[in-house]
Design an enzyme around this catalytic site. Structure first.
Site, PDB file in Angstrom:
ATOM      1  N   HIS A 101      36.567  56.983  59.198  1.00  0.00           N
ATOM      2  CA  HIS A 101      35.417  56.084  59.724  1.00  0.00           C
ATOM      3  C   HIS A 101      35.882  54.688  59.644  1.00  0.00           C
ATOM      4  O   HIS A 101      34.977  53.916  60.443  1.00  0.00           O
ATOM      5  CB  HIS A 101      34.149  56.718  58.927  1.00  0.00           C
ATOM      6  CG  HIS A 101      34.402  56.175  57.437  1.00  0.00           C
ATOM      7  ND1 HIS A 101      34.638  56.789  56.294  1.00  0.00           N
ATOM      8  CD2 HIS A 101      33.882  54.836  57.129  1.00  0.00           C
ATOM      9  CE1 HIS A 101      34.265  56.052  55.230  1.00  0.00           C
ATOM     10  NE2 HIS A 101      34.184  54.782  55.605  1.00  0.00           N
ATOM     11  N   ASP A 132      38.071  62.941  57.137  1.00  0.00           N
ATOM     12  CA  ASP A 132      37.658  61.610  57.060  1.00  0.00           C
ATOM     13  C   ASP A 132      39.125  60.837  56.418  1.00  0.00           C
ATOM     14  O   ASP A 132      39.104  59.862  55.740  1.00  0.00           O
ATOM     15  CB  ASP A 132      36.510  61.307  56.148  1.00  0.00           C
ATOM     16  CG  ASP A 132      36.148  59.909  56.421  1.00  0.00           C
ATOM     17  OD1 ASP A 132      36.371  58.995  57.560  1.00  0.00           O
ATOM     18  OD2 ASP A 132      35.176  59.477  55.953  1.00  0.00           O
ATOM     19  N   SER A 215      36.271  51.422  51.410  1.00  0.00           N
ATOM     20  CA  SER A 215      36.719  52.540  52.205  1.00  0.00           C
ATOM     21  C   SER A 215      38.117  52.729  52.661  1.00  0.00           C
ATOM     22  O   SER A 215      38.543  51.497  53.277  1.00  0.00           O
ATOM     23  CB  SER A 215      35.892  53.150  53.455  1.00  0.00           C
ATOM     24  OG  SER A 215      34.726  53.563  53.424  1.00  0.00           O
TER      25      SER A 215
END
Length: 363
Positions: A101, A132, A215
């Site tokens: 993402h 992911d 992230s």
């Protein structure tokens, strides 16, 4: 499902570039009103204990500083055109592992080292939204590029001290500390705002503060080993979806290495290790408009569901001993299983309840 497979509400740790300048509130230190300073000649009856505590504190601080000095140069910031995230240098050939993402639909990126002093161009190798994870590669490998050291998931234990490294809120070279709060968590992320909709098993729960921009960064132990990639933070629905303090999740290092190694070798994931029914489905509701199962929209020819006799229109309500009410809950149940495993699927067809033994396929 057991407590370790809690269906946590989560948010991705991706920072939109439109966030602009970050305002930070600084809180002054507090002093104990009962504390008084001792004169230079005054001795303390607990001096020995205080001295021991001071040595322990200094040793721990030294450990923190050594880990930061060792690992932070391997943590980078990734500019993916419309968002900012983090990444970890995977090898000396310029491969960087991050979250799917973070890269989104972009193919090229700007990568800066933790201190932000240098910016390099990079290109996408492959993205694997189902877990992911993604790998990008620097177009030109700079001198002195340092790969991180990746640990062993089997040695991660609840209570271990960890640090999260990355670029939260665009603040590069940031480090927070906490502990491993839990293991074996299964969580799902949404598809809104660029999310992959992935359901990820065996995640590491941590109390280390992680925020948008973390992230793809590193969750590190005191041996300077990466044990996970911070990916999701829990949100509290009673607080309007605000972040729940001290509850974050990281993809375990075992899965990170499995996916990254396959992408680097083959340009894609060739063996996911993820179980599947090989169907497409949608959530259905009952007469009270409550989620009541997953209706099969289609079944893959020759796939696990078709081989077991399931067909479009069937409504799955249970897999093994776990109730299935939504697409997400079905994904969470299957996340704990393996391809080739046999499970009993309970479903309804023309209002009649039936069961089928299904040999699970692979995503």
């Amino acid at each position: 499902m057991d407590a370790s497979h809690s269906r946590s509400r989560v948010r991705r740790l991706l920072l939109p570039l439109t966030a602009g300048v970050c305002a930070i509130a600084l809180v002054g230190g507090c002093s104990d009103a009962d504390s008084t300073s001792r004169s230079a000649g005054e001795s303390s009856p607990s001096g020995t204990v205080q001295g021991s505590a001071s040595r322990v504190t200094n040793d721990l601080q030294d450990d923190y500083e050594a880990v930061i000095k060792d690992v932070l140069p391997s943590v980078v910031q990734i500019d993916a055109s419309n968002s900012l995230g983090s990444g970890i240098v995977y090898d000396d050939k310029g491969h960087i592992v991050t979250n799917a993402h973070v890269v989104g639909s972009e193919k090229t990126f700007k990568v800066s080292v933790a201190t932000g002093e240098k910016v390099f161009s990079a290109s996408l190798v492959s993205s694997y939204p189902e877990q992911d994870l993604a790998v990008i590669k620097l177009d030109k490998v700079p001198d002195g590029l340092k790969a991180a050291k990746f640990g062993d998931s089997t040695k991660v234990e609840v209570g271990q001290i960890v640090m999260a490294m990355g670029s939260p809120l665009g603040l590069s070279s940031s480090v927070t500390q906490g502990i491993v709060s839990g293991l074996g968590r299964t969580v799902s992320e949404g598809r809104t705002g660029g999310g992959t909709g992935a359901t990820i098993a065996d995640m590491v729960q941590t109390s280390a503060a992680i925020n948008p921009g973390n992230s793809g960064g590193a969750l590190v132990n005191l041996n300077s080993e990466v044990i996970g990639i911070p990916t999701l933070a829990a949100t509290d629905p009673q607080m309007g979806g605000s972040a729940a303090p001290g509850i974050g999740f990281a993809i375990p290092v075992s899965m990170v290495k499995t996916v990254a190694d396959q992408i680097i070798k083959s340009g894609k994931v060739t063996d996911s290790g993820r179980a599947a029914l090989n169907i497409t489905g949608r959530t259905v509701v009952d007469s009270s408009y409550q989620p009541a199962g997953v209706a099969l929209v289609s079944v893959t020819k020759g796939g696990a569901a078709e081989k077991a006799g399931l067909r479009a229109g069937d409504i799955i309500t249970k897999v093994g001993g776990s109730a299935v009410t939504t697409i997400t809950s079905l994904s969470e149940v299957l996340a704990g299983d393996k391809p080739g495993q046999k499970v009993t699927v309970t479903y309804t067809r023309s209002d009649a309840e039936k069961t089928a033994e299904v040999t699970l396929g692979e995503i």
